[in-house]
Design a protein around this motif. Structure first.
Motif, PDB file in Angstrom:
ATOM      1  N   MET A   1     -52.209 -34.305  15.479  1.00 21.03           N
ATOM      2  CA  MET A   1     -51.260 -33.557  16.278  1.00 21.03           C
ATOM      3  C   MET A   1     -50.374 -34.542  17.026  1.00 21.03           C
ATOM      4  N   THR A   2     -49.122 -34.199  17.109  1.00 23.91           N
ATOM      5  CA  THR A   2     -48.199 -34.935  17.945  1.00 23.91           C
ATOM      6  C   THR A   2     -48.205 -34.246  19.301  1.00 23.91           C
ATOM      7  N   GLY A   3     -48.613 -34.947  20.329  1.00 24.16           N
ATOM      8  CA  GLY A   3     -48.681 -34.363  21.665  1.00 24.16           C
ATOM      9  C   GLY A   3     -47.339 -34.442  22.368  1.00 24.16           C
ATOM     10  N   ALA A   4     -47.273 -33.830  23.539  1.00 22.50           N
ATOM     11  CA  ALA A   4     -46.059 -33.811  24.376  1.00 22.50           C
ATOM     12  C   ALA A   4     -44.826 -33.465  23.549  1.00 22.50           C
ATOM     13  N   PRO A   5     -44.780 -32.257  23.001  1.00 21.20           N
ATOM     14  CA  PRO A   5     -43.643 -31.895  22.159  1.00 21.20           C
ATOM     15  C   PRO A   5     -42.345 -31.833  22.959  1.00 21.20           C
ATOM     16  N   VAL A   6     -41.255 -32.117  22.283  1.00 19.85           N
ATOM     17  CA  VAL A   6     -39.936 -32.001  22.895  1.00 19.85           C
ATOM     18  C   VAL A   6     -39.544 -30.533  22.859  1.00 19.85           C
ATOM     19  N   THR A   7     -39.097 -30.020  23.994  1.00 20.46           N
ATOM     20  CA  THR A   7     -38.716 -28.617  24.083  1.00 20.46           C
ATOM     21  C   THR A   7     -37.297 -28.490  24.620  1.00 20.46           C
ATOM     22  N   VAL A   8     -36.665 -27.391  24.260  1.00 25.58           N
ATOM     23  CA  VAL A   8     -35.346 -27.037  24.774  1.00 25.58           C
ATOM     24  C   VAL A   8     -35.361 -25.555  25.100  1.00 25.58           C
ATOM     25  N   GLY A   9     -34.453 -25.134  25.948  1.00 24.49           N
ATOM     26  CA  GLY A   9     -34.320 -23.718  26.268  1.00 24.49           C
ATOM     27  C   GLY A   9     -33.499 -22.995  25.217  1.00 24.49           C
ATOM     28  N   PRO A  10     -33.596 -21.680  25.134  1.00 25.87           N
ATOM     29  CA  PRO A  10     -32.887 -20.912  24.110  1.00 25.87           C
ATOM     30  C   PRO A  10     -31.365 -20.959  24.233  1.00 25.87           C
ATOM     31  N   HIS A  11     -30.862 -21.336  25.395  1.00 22.53           N
ATOM     32  CA  HIS A  11     -29.413 -21.378  25.586  1.00 22.53           C
ATOM     33  C   HIS A  11     -28.825 -22.759  25.384  1.00 22.53           C
ATOM     34  N   THR A  12     -29.645 -23.694  24.923  1.00 19.15           N
ATOM     35  CA  THR A  12     -29.165 -25.042  24.617  1.00 19.15           C
ATOM     36  C   THR A  12     -28.292 -24.982  23.366  1.00 19.15           C
ATOM     37  N   SER A  13     -27.185 -25.697  23.375  1.00 22.00           N
ATOM     38  CA  SER A  13     -26.294 -25.672  22.214  1.00 22.00           C
ATOM     39  C   SER A  13     -26.939 -26.385  21.033  1.00 22.00           C
ATOM     40  N   VAL A  14     -26.572 -25.959  19.823  1.00 20.26           N
ATOM     41  CA  VAL A  14     -27.111 -26.616  18.639  1.00 20.26           C
ATOM     42  C   VAL A  14     -26.631 -28.061  18.572  1.00 20.26           C
ATOM     43  N   ALA A  15     -25.456 -28.352  19.116  1.00 16.97           N
ATOM     44  CA  ALA A  15     -24.970 -29.736  19.148  1.00 16.97           C
ATOM     45  C   ALA A  15     -25.884 -30.599  20.010  1.00 16.97           C
ATOM     46  N   GLU A  16     -26.298 -30.086  21.166  1.00 18.57           N
ATOM     47  CA  GLU A  16     -27.199 -30.840  22.043  1.00 18.57           C
ATOM     48  C   GLU A  16     -28.553 -31.037  21.379  1.00 18.57           C
ATOM     49  N   VAL A  17     -29.063 -30.010  20.718  1.00 18.34           N
ATOM     50  CA  VAL A  17     -30.351 -30.126  20.026  1.00 18.34           C
ATOM     51  C   VAL A  17     -30.247 -31.177  18.918  1.00 18.34           C
ATOM     52  N   ALA A  18     -29.146 -31.181  18.190  1.00 19.25           N
ATOM     53  CA  ALA A  18     -28.955 -32.184  17.130  1.00 19.25           C
ATOM     54  C   ALA A  18     -28.931 -33.592  17.719  1.00 19.25           C
ATOM     55  N   ARG A  19     -28.296 -33.754  18.869  1.00 16.10           N
ATOM     56  CA  ARG A  19     -28.272 -35.076  19.518  1.00 16.10           C
ATOM     57  C   ARG A  19     -29.674 -35.500  19.957  1.00 16.10           C
ATOM     58  N   ILE A  20     -30.434 -34.560  20.483  1.00 17.53           N
ATOM     59  CA  ILE A  20     -31.815 -34.862  20.890  1.00 17.53           C
ATOM     60  C   ILE A  20     -32.624 -35.302  19.674  1.00 17.53           C
ATOM     61  N   MET A  21     -32.498 -34.568  18.580  1.00 16.85           N
ATOM     62  CA  MET A  21     -33.229 -34.925  17.362  1.00 16.85           C
ATOM     63  C   MET A  21     -32.819 -36.312  16.873  1.00 16.85           C
ATOM     64  N   ARG A  22     -31.528 -36.574  16.879  1.00 16.59           N
ATOM     65  CA  ARG A  22     -31.035 -37.883  16.444  1.00 16.59           C
ATOM     66  C   ARG A  22     -31.561 -38.998  17.330  1.00 16.59           C
ATOM     67  N   ASP A  23     -31.420 -38.825  18.632  1.00 17.91           N
ATOM     68  CA  ASP A  23     -31.781 -39.881  19.577  1.00 17.91           C
ATOM     69  C   ASP A  23     -33.284 -40.159  19.610  1.00 17.91           C
ATOM     70  N   ARG A  24     -34.085 -39.136  19.347  1.00 21.03           N
ATOM     71  CA  ARG A  24     -35.544 -39.305  19.410  1.00 21.03           C
ATOM     72  C   ARG A  24     -36.213 -39.406  18.044  1.00 21.03           C
TER      73      ARG A  24
END
Length: 131
Positions: A1-24
């Motif tokens: 299991m990968t602990g401490a999952p990265v989470t976002v709120g439902p109103h986060t933009s898909v662009a921001e989520v893509a940046r988070i995925m890229r950066d991490r």
């Protein structure tokens, strides 16, 4: 299991989520409402469920791209149970949830590493993606 999952709120933009995925270096993040799991979104979900439909990714929220009501396991469930769920539901990642709160994610790569760390899938599962 990968602990401490990265989470976002439902109103986060898909662009921001893509940046988070890229950066991490992530292929998925969990979508939470408060501290409760609402869904899971993968990089593929972002493309297929939002970007491919047009519109500005800064204005589109992740709520429409995530898989609602994902299949989950509890921290004390065994690996075989997680594998069965992955097969039954044709998913590669299963959030680990305790009292409605996400505490980790079991991925196909995690399973491969646990069962055969020398396998090609095990190697790929632990490799950091190129940025």
């Amino acid at each position: 299991m990968t602990g401490a999952p990265v989470t976002v709120g439902p109103h986060t933009s898909v662009a921001e989520v893509a940046r988070i995925m890229r950066d991490r270096g992530l292929g998925s993040v969990l979508v939470t409402d408060g501290d409760r799991l609402r869904g899971l979104v993968t990089d593929r979900d972002l493309m297929v469920r939002s970007v491919s439909r047009g519109g500005d990714p800064e204005d589109i929220t992740v709520a429409g791209a995530c898989s609602d009501d994902p299949v989950t396991v509890a921290p004390d469930d065994d690996l075989d149970h997680a594998v069965r769920l992955m097969r039954e539901h044709a998913v590669r990642r299963v959030p680990v949830v305790e009292d409605g709160r996400p505490v980790g994610v079991v991925s196909l790569g995690d399973v491969a590493m646990e069962r055969d760390p020398e396998s090609a899938l095990g190697d790929i599962g632990v490799a950091r993606p190129a940025t």
